[in-house]
Design a protein around this motif. Structure first.
Motif, PDB file in Angstrom:
ATOM      1  N   ARG A   1      44.250  68.147  57.790  1.00 13.88           N
ATOM      2  CA  ARG A   1      44.125  67.196  58.904  1.00 13.88           C
ATOM      3  C   ARG A   1      45.302  66.212  58.916  1.00 13.88           C
ATOM      4  NH1 ARG A   1      39.592  67.268  61.707  1.00 13.88           N
ATOM      5  NH2 ARG A   1      37.751  68.341  60.897  1.00 13.88           N
ATOM      6  N   THR A   2      45.655  65.718  57.754  1.00 14.40           N
ATOM      7  CA  THR A   2      46.779  64.791  57.662  1.00 14.40           C
ATOM      8  C   THR A   2      48.082  65.470  58.072  1.00 14.40           C
ATOM      9  OG1 THR A   2      45.699  63.553  55.880  1.00 14.40           O
ATOM     10  CG2 THR A   2      48.091  63.323  56.089  1.00 14.40           C
ATOM     11  N   ALA A   3      48.281  66.710  57.620  1.00  9.70           N
ATOM     12  CA  ALA A   3      49.504  67.446  57.950  1.00  9.70           C
ATOM     13  C   ALA A   3      49.585  67.732  59.448  1.00  9.70           C
ATOM     14  CB  ALA A   3      49.560  68.749  57.156  1.00  9.70           C
TER      15      ALA A   3
ATOM     16  N   LEU B   1      42.853  75.350  65.547  1.00 13.48           N
ATOM     17  CA  LEU B   1      42.056  75.860  64.440  1.00 13.48           C
ATOM     18  C   LEU B   1      42.959  76.111  63.241  1.00 13.48           C
ATOM     19  CD1 LEU B   1      40.052  78.592  66.409  1.00 13.48           C
ATOM     20  CD2 LEU B   1      39.311  76.254  65.928  1.00 13.48           C
ATOM     21  N   LEU B   2      42.604  75.589  62.097  1.00 12.56           N
ATOM     22  CA  LEU B   2      43.300  75.850  60.847  1.00 12.56           C
ATOM     23  C   LEU B   2      42.308  76.512  59.895  1.00 12.56           C
ATOM     24  CD1 LEU B   2      45.136  72.413  60.512  1.00 12.56           C
ATOM     25  CD2 LEU B   2      46.160  74.594  61.206  1.00 12.56           C
TER      26      LEU B   2
ATOM     27  N   LEU C   1      40.347  71.483  64.215  1.00 13.44           N
ATOM     28  CA  LEU C   1      39.183  71.976  63.483  1.00 13.44           C
ATOM     29  C   LEU C   1      39.666  72.742  62.260  1.00 13.44           C
ATOM     30  CD1 LEU C   1      36.928  73.376  66.372  1.00 13.44           C
ATOM     31  CD2 LEU C   1      36.963  71.077  65.395  1.00 13.44           C
ATOM     32  N   VAL C   2      39.306  72.284  61.080  1.00  8.14           N
ATOM     33  CA  VAL C   2      39.579  73.026  59.851  1.00  8.14           C
ATOM     34  C   VAL C   2      38.333  73.861  59.572  1.00  8.14           C
ATOM     35  CG1 VAL C   2      40.199  72.894  57.424  1.00  8.14           C
ATOM     36  CG2 VAL C   2      41.059  71.171  59.026  1.00  8.14           C
TER      37      VAL C   2
ATOM     38  N   ALA D   1      39.529  68.423  49.504  1.00  9.23           N
ATOM     39  CA  ALA D   1      40.928  67.988  49.445  1.00  9.23           C
ATOM     40  C   ALA D   1      41.797  68.811  50.388  1.00  9.23           C
ATOM     41  CB  ALA D   1      41.442  68.099  48.009  1.00  9.23           C
ATOM     42  N   VAL D   2      41.545  70.124  50.473  1.00  9.84           N
ATOM     43  CA  VAL D   2      42.314  70.990  51.379  1.00  9.84           C
ATOM     44  C   VAL D   2      42.088  70.566  52.827  1.00  9.84           C
ATOM     45  CG1 VAL D   2      42.561  73.334  52.280  1.00  9.84           C
ATOM     46  CG2 VAL D   2      42.355  72.958  49.813  1.00  9.84           C
TER      47      VAL D   2
END
Length: 338
Positions: free
Chosen positions: A34-36, A135-136, A60-61, A28-29
């Protein structure tokens, strides 16, 4: 000269995994970040007037180990010209010296990456081909939102606004990447590896004894090096300050709890604990915090005087970038450029 595999191994182990989450929570995170990030593109474009195509650089998360690997790859690419110049100046080492030296340096880089991997929320890597990548760092974002007791959805969008601004800066202003790369190459031309190492060791020793010490970046002290570093400081202050202004300008329109988030986050930026403050000082992270503050003051000073459209002349070419002195004096930049 650097054992990058060892650096990644040490950095990943030192960074740890971060907060405990279930697989469903993790998924979910990732989806929400990605949506944010996608949502932030249009918000940044509308606020700044900078036009960058959607999804021109991948998002990239990552976990902490993924951030360590990505930055080792980036350092390897970015430092290639520097290492080549140092090798030319010092001559090729013998096999044993190279093997030992590369592992020592790799361990040092790994310790640095391991420390930072637990701190960074997001980062735009402009040197990743072809157009950079965003990068997140999901576990760090979750850790901080829990620490601040922030609304998760609000905090994640707030972080993405800042990092997406960096993506827009580099993709809407394509000459910026090459300009920074050329400054790094110019700095490499000035480095005396023996003197830099000796001065760096001296500064660490002084700091450990409680003396002045300064940051490791202060070991680069020749007049030519200082000129280059002042130019780079001006650019980085602009980029970081601009991103802070954007997240604070857009935030109230789309994030209900942005005022509380900003207040708590600024308090957190001061560092926690003696060891943390020491490492921040030695690594020059205190100067990084000053870049956010001073750069934001510069951007607001210019925008308040002439508006965002006129401010955007800063992106027209390297000659329009503010100097370190102009960061502290927005009116001087307006007089020179506009």
């Amino acid at each position: 000269m650097v054992d990058w595999d060892l650096a990644v191994n040490i950095g990943s182990r030192l960074a740890g995994r971060g907060p405990e989450v279930t697989p469903d929570q993790a998924a979910a995170v990732v989806a929400e970040l990605r949506t944010a990030a996608d949502r932030s593109t249009g918000l940044v474009r509308d606020f700044t007037g900078l036009v960058a195509a959607d999804r021109s650089a991948p998002v990239l998360v990552v976990d902490r180990a993924g951030w360590v690997q990505a930055n080792a790859d980036a350092f390897s690419t970015m430092l290639g010209p520097v290492i080549e110049k140092l090798s030319e100046k010092k001559g090729p080492p013998n096999g044993l010296a190279q093997a030992v030296g590369s592992r020592v340096t790799g361990a040092e880089v790994g310790l640095l990456l391991g420390f930072l991997a637990g701190k960074v929320l997001g980062q735009f890597d402009p040197f990743h081909d072809p157009a950079g990548r965003l990068l997140l760092v999901a576990p760090n974002i979750v850790h901080v939102e829990r620490e601040l007791r922030a609304d998760p959805q609000d905090f994640r969008l707030w972080v993405c606004l800042h990092e997406e601004t960096h993506r827009v800066q580099f993709t809407a202003v394509p000459w910026l990447r090459d300009h920074l790369a050329s400054e790094i190459a110019a700095l490499a031309e000035t480095v005396d590896p023996g003197a830099a190492l000796e001065d760096g060791v001296r500064r660490v020793s002084e700091a450990l004894r409680g003396g002045g010490g300064g940051s490791l970046l202060d070991a680069l002290g020749s007049p030519e090096q200082k000129q280059i570093l002042e130019r780079v400081t001006g650019v980085m202050s602009l980029l970081e300050g601009h991103a802070d202004v954007v997240m604070d300008g857009v935030g109230p329109q789309v994030i209900g709890s942005v005022a509380a988030i900003r207040k708590k986050f600024d308090q957190r930026r001061q560092g926690i604990g003696v060891l943390d403050r020491f490492l921040r000082r030695m690594l020059g992270l205190d100067a990084k915090m000053a870049q956010y503050r001073d750069g934001a003051k510069f951007v607001r000073g210019v925008v308040d005087k002439v508006g965002m459209a006129e401010f955007n002349a800063v992106w027209d070419g390297p000659a329009n970038l503010p100097s370190k002195a102009e960061i502290a004096d927005p009116d001087a930049w307006v007089s020179r450029v506009l």
